[in-house]
Design a protein around this motif. Structure first.
Motif, PDB file in Angstrom:
ATOM      1  N   GLN A 296       0.829  -1.188   0.000  1.00  0.00           N
ATOM      2  CA  GLN A 296       0.000   0.000   0.000  1.00  0.00           C
ATOM      3  C   GLN A 296       0.876   1.256   0.000  1.00  0.00           C
ATOM      4  O   GLN A 296       1.995   1.242   0.466  1.00  0.00           O
ATOM      5  N   GLY A 297       0.312   2.316  -0.491  1.00  0.00           N
ATOM      6  CA  GLY A 297       0.924   3.623  -0.415  1.00  0.00           C
ATOM      7  C   GLY A 297      -0.042   4.554   0.283  1.00  0.00           C
ATOM      8  O   GLY A 297      -1.115   4.115   0.702  1.00  0.00           O
ATOM      9  N   PRO A 298       0.298   5.790   0.394  1.00  0.00           N
ATOM     10  CA  PRO A 298       1.574   6.356  -0.031  1.00  0.00           C
ATOM     11  C   PRO A 298       2.707   5.933   0.904  1.00  0.00           C
ATOM     12  O   PRO A 298       2.470   5.582   2.065  1.00  0.00           O
ATOM     13  N   TYR A 299       3.935   5.962   0.373  1.00  0.00           N
ATOM     14  CA  TYR A 299       5.113   5.562   1.130  1.00  0.00           C
ATOM     15  C   TYR A 299       5.377   6.581   2.222  1.00  0.00           C
ATOM     16  O   TYR A 299       5.421   7.779   1.975  1.00  0.00           O
ATOM     17  N   ALA A 300       5.577   6.104   3.445  1.00  0.00           N
ATOM     18  CA  ALA A 300       5.787   6.987   4.595  1.00  0.00           C
ATOM     19  C   ALA A 300       7.262   7.162   4.941  1.00  0.00           C
ATOM     20  O   ALA A 300       7.592   7.687   5.998  1.00  0.00           O
ATOM     21  N   GLY A 301       8.164   6.695   4.062  1.00  0.00           N
ATOM     22  CA  GLY A 301       9.596   6.853   4.314  1.00  0.00           C
ATOM     23  C   GLY A 301      10.045   6.008   5.493  1.00  0.00           C
ATOM     24  O   GLY A 301       9.442   4.999   5.834  1.00  0.00           O
ATOM     25  N   GLU A 302      11.102   6.417   6.139  1.00  0.00           N
ATOM     26  CA  GLU A 302      11.670   5.644   7.243  1.00  0.00           C
ATOM     27  C   GLU A 302      10.741   5.545   8.447  1.00  0.00           C
ATOM     28  O   GLU A 302      10.915   4.675   9.286  1.00  0.00           O
ATOM     29  N   SER A 303       9.756   6.424   8.556  1.00  0.00           N
ATOM     30  CA  SER A 303       8.823   6.319   9.683  1.00  0.00           C
ATOM     31  C   SER A 303       7.912   5.098   9.533  1.00  0.00           C
ATOM     32  O   SER A 303       7.198   4.734  10.458  1.00  0.00           O
ATOM     33  N   ASP A 304       7.965   4.448   8.375  1.00  0.00           N
ATOM     34  CA  ASP A 304       7.126   3.294   8.085  1.00  0.00           C
ATOM     35  C   ASP A 304       7.640   2.012   8.742  1.00  0.00           C
ATOM     36  O   ASP A 304       6.912   1.049   8.866  1.00  0.00           O
ATOM     37  N   LYS A 305       8.925   1.985   9.149  1.00  0.00           N
ATOM     38  CA  LYS A 305       9.489   0.741   9.670  1.00  0.00           C
ATOM     39  C   LYS A 305      10.517   1.003  10.746  1.00  0.00           C
ATOM     40  O   LYS A 305      11.090   2.087  10.824  1.00  0.00           O
ATOM     41  N   THR A 306      10.764  -0.011  11.552  1.00  0.00           N
ATOM     42  CA  THR A 306      11.821   0.010  12.562  1.00  0.00           C
ATOM     43  C   THR A 306      12.818  -1.067  12.184  1.00  0.00           C
ATOM     44  O   THR A 306      12.473  -2.257  12.149  1.00  0.00           O
ATOM     45  N   ARG A 307      14.035  -0.669  11.850  1.00  0.00           N
ATOM     46  CA  ARG A 307      15.077  -1.635  11.505  1.00  0.00           C
ATOM     47  C   ARG A 307      15.743  -2.124  12.784  1.00  0.00           C
ATOM     48  O   ARG A 307      15.858  -1.378  13.749  1.00  0.00           O
ATOM     49  N   PHE A 308      16.171  -3.390  12.794  1.00  0.00           N
ATOM     50  CA  PHE A 308      16.851  -3.942  13.965  1.00  0.00           C
ATOM     51  C   PHE A 308      17.886  -4.962  13.528  1.00  0.00           C
ATOM     52  O   PHE A 308      17.839  -5.474  12.410  1.00  0.00           O
ATOM     53  N   VAL A 309      18.832  -5.238  14.401  1.00  0.00           N
ATOM     54  CA  VAL A 309      19.853  -6.250  14.165  1.00  0.00           C
ATOM     55  C   VAL A 309      19.411  -7.508  14.902  1.00  0.00           C
ATOM     56  O   VAL A 309      19.238  -7.479  16.126  1.00  0.00           O
ATOM     57  N   PRO A 310      19.202  -8.607  14.171  1.00  0.00           N
ATOM     58  CA  PRO A 310      18.725  -9.825  14.826  1.00  0.00           C
ATOM     59  C   PRO A 310      19.818 -10.449  15.679  1.00  0.00           C
ATOM     60  O   PRO A 310      21.003 -10.305  15.400  1.00  0.00           O
ATOM     61  N   SER A 311      19.386 -11.167  16.715  1.00  0.00           N
ATOM     62  CA  SER A 311      20.345 -11.926  17.517  1.00  0.00           C
ATOM     63  C   SER A 311      20.714 -13.187  16.747  1.00  0.00           C
ATOM     64  O   SER A 311      20.063 -13.559  15.772  1.00  0.00           O
TER      65      SER A 311
END
Length: 144
Positions: A119-134
């Motif tokens: 879906q859009g519109p694209y919300a940029g980086e506020s759309d996701k939380t990036r993380f480093v997996p264990s």
């Protein structure tokens, strides 16, 4: 074949394998999903009546993604909302996946072409939380 990925009893993703077949139309997603996934097989000469889609207000709270693996091999890793790994699946050319809830990451096993629909519109980086997996012990579906 359709595979459902669940975590704690909640649907997280659906994988539609390239060898799936069904005469007619089959929807896999609940009506309330903001992204719908279906399969359609129709015979030669079948007519889908022309139509337009009406303006209907919808509220979308979470992005749902559909990926079509055009070529290659991709491993998708699934994570809970708490960013905890719980399993993986191998996707190959022709497979389709709907990512509905939870977290996910990918590793390209063989060079891949992937088509993404969301879906859009694209919300940029506020759309996701990036993380480093264990460090994880992979539990892979579809590896055979």
């Amino acid at each position: 074949m359709i595979e459902k990925i669940t975590n704690g009893g909640e649907l997280q993703a659906m994988i539609l394998r390239s060898n799936y077949t069904f005469d007619g139309i089959q929807f896999f997603t609940p009506d309330e999903f903001s992204q719908q996934l279906a399969y359609m097989k129709r015979p030669t000469g079948y007519v889908i009546q022309p139509h337009v889609h009406n303006a209907v207000a919808r509220e979308v709270l979470y992005t749902k993604e559909v990926l079509l693996i055009k070529s290659g091999v991709v491993r998708v890793d699934f994570y809970s909302d708490a960013q905890e790994y719980y399993e993986s699946a191998i996707l190959r050319a022709g497979d389709v996946i709907l990512l509905a809830f939870g977290g996910h990451g990918f590793e390209i096993i063989e060079e891949a072409e992937i088509i993404e629909v969301k879906q859009g519109p694209y919300a940029g980086e506020s759309d996701k939380t990036r993380f480093v997996p264990s460090v994880q012990e992979l539990k892979i579906k579809g590896a055979e």
